[in-house]
Design an enzyme around this catalytic site. Structure first.
Site, mmCIF file in Angstrom:
data_model
loop_
_atom_site.group_PDB
_atom_site.id
_atom_site.type_symbol
_atom_site.label_atom_id
_atom_site.label_comp_id
_atom_site.label_asym_id
_atom_site.label_seq_id
_atom_site.Cartn_x
_atom_site.Cartn_y
_atom_site.Cartn_z
ATOM 1 C CE LYS A 169 -74.723 7.691 6.153
ATOM 2 N NZ LYS A 169 -76.179 7.537 5.488
ATOM 3 C CE LYS A 218 -75.515 7.867 9.766
ATOM 4 N NZ LYS A 218 -76.525 7.608 8.886
#
Ligand code: PBG
Length: 327
Positions: free
Chosen positions: A197, A251
């Site tokens: 992330k 992400k």
């Protein structure tokens, strides 16, 4: 002979032919729909920077979840917007916290027909907007934060979460959460790790959706990954798997398709990608101006994410795609 033996255009002649040879398909089974649930409202609230997405009441979330289930979407991921925030985000582990209330309601309504994923972080619940415990010098205390995550994981599992998804990017979070779930007798609950992330500028509309402003104009660069790095993602993913993660996530998605593609060739566990709020909002905004065909671009985005290697896509367009599929 004017033409080579194999003409690639032969297989592009009709829609049915193209459909027959398509290598990638995106359908409802691939999608996870994010749902925001806000405490203390009695009507859903539109989110200006996320057209078509709302902050739900528990009741409107129940209706939305039932409709998504009927459309064939297998899973939702829940984010809570509490009425009160504090330094440790205590509503994240309160049995009466908004996400726990919503989990119990959705589980009672839908049983095992819909997979309930709980985003596991505290930034929606802290008054400073960081994903953990902030020290006096403004940095986030890794190990003190792990304690908060373990309490939230247990509260979510007890309330009916089928999967927990830690998104805070603290070191050791998967191991800590796995241990806590097992100790509380939830060995069957999988962990979907937001493993790679990035500290992205694409989360802006999400922060509107959950009313988060990071104190003092701060950022998350001390715990989320640097967009410059891809090898580091492989380390993050190896670490999460060794700590017990059942699934991995990348992400955001589109600016990180190389990460996704590398992860696909390296790991055999289910791989998810989060087409985040900023990615969705850009498409919608350009579509509203008439500059692009937003529906077509949205499909193209999701197809690209799947083609790069994602098994699952978290997307604010889940409902729209499932509705198109049903037509
Ligand atoms: C953190 C979290 C964030 C998102 C999902 N989980 C925000 C952040 O890291 O600041 C962003 C998702 C999106 O932009 O759609 N709990």
């Amino acid at each position: 002979m004017a033409f080579p033996e194999r003409r690639l255009r032969r297989l592009r002649r009709t829609p049915a032919l193209r459909r027959m040879v398509a290598e990638t398909h995106v359908g409802p089974d691939d999608l996870i729909a994010p749902l925001f649930i806000r405490e203390g409202i009695d009507q859903p609230n539109a989110i200006e920077s996320l057209p078509g997405v709302v902050q739900h009441t528990v009741d409107s979330a129940r209706r939305e979840a039932a409709e998504l289930t009927a459309l064939g979407v297998p899973a939702v991921i829940l984010f809570g917007v509490p009425a009160t925030k504090d330094a440790t985000g205590s509503q994240s582990c309160d049995p009466d916290g908004i996400v726990q209330v919503a989990l119990r309601a959705l589980k009672a309504d839908l049983g095992d027909d819909l997979v309930l994923i709980a985003d596991l972080c505290v930034d929606e619940y802290t008054d400073h907007g960081h994903c953990g415990v902030v020290r006096d010098d403004g940095t986030v205390d890794n190990d003190a934060t792990l304690e908060l995550y373990t309490m939230a994981a247990v509260a979510q599992a007890r309330a009916g979460a089928d999967i927990v998804a830690p998104s805070g990017m603290m070191d050791g979070q998967v191991a800590a959460i796995r241990y806590a779930l097992d100790q509380d007798d939830h060995p069957e609950i999988p962990i979907l790790a937001y493993a790679a992330k990035y500290a992205s500028a694409l989360y802006g509309p999400f922060r509107d959706a959950v009313d988060v402003t990071i104190a003092g104009g701060g950022d998350r660069k001390g715990y989320q990954q640097d967009p410059a790095n891809v090898r580091e993602s492989m380390e993050e993913m190896e670490a999460d798997l060794s700590e017990g993660a059942d699934m991995l996530m990348v992400k955001p998605a589109l600016a990180y398709l190389d990460v996704l593609s590398r992860a696909r060739s390296r790991f055999d566990v289910p791989l998810a990608a989060y087409h985040v709020s900023g990615e969705y909002a850009m498409v919608k905004a350009a579509g509203e101006r008439g500059w692009i065909d937003a529906d077509a671009v949205m499909r193209e985005h999701l197809l690209g994410i799947k083609r790069a290697g994602a098994d699952l896509i978290l997307t604010y367009a889940a409902r729209q795609i499932a509705e198109e599929h049903a037509r």
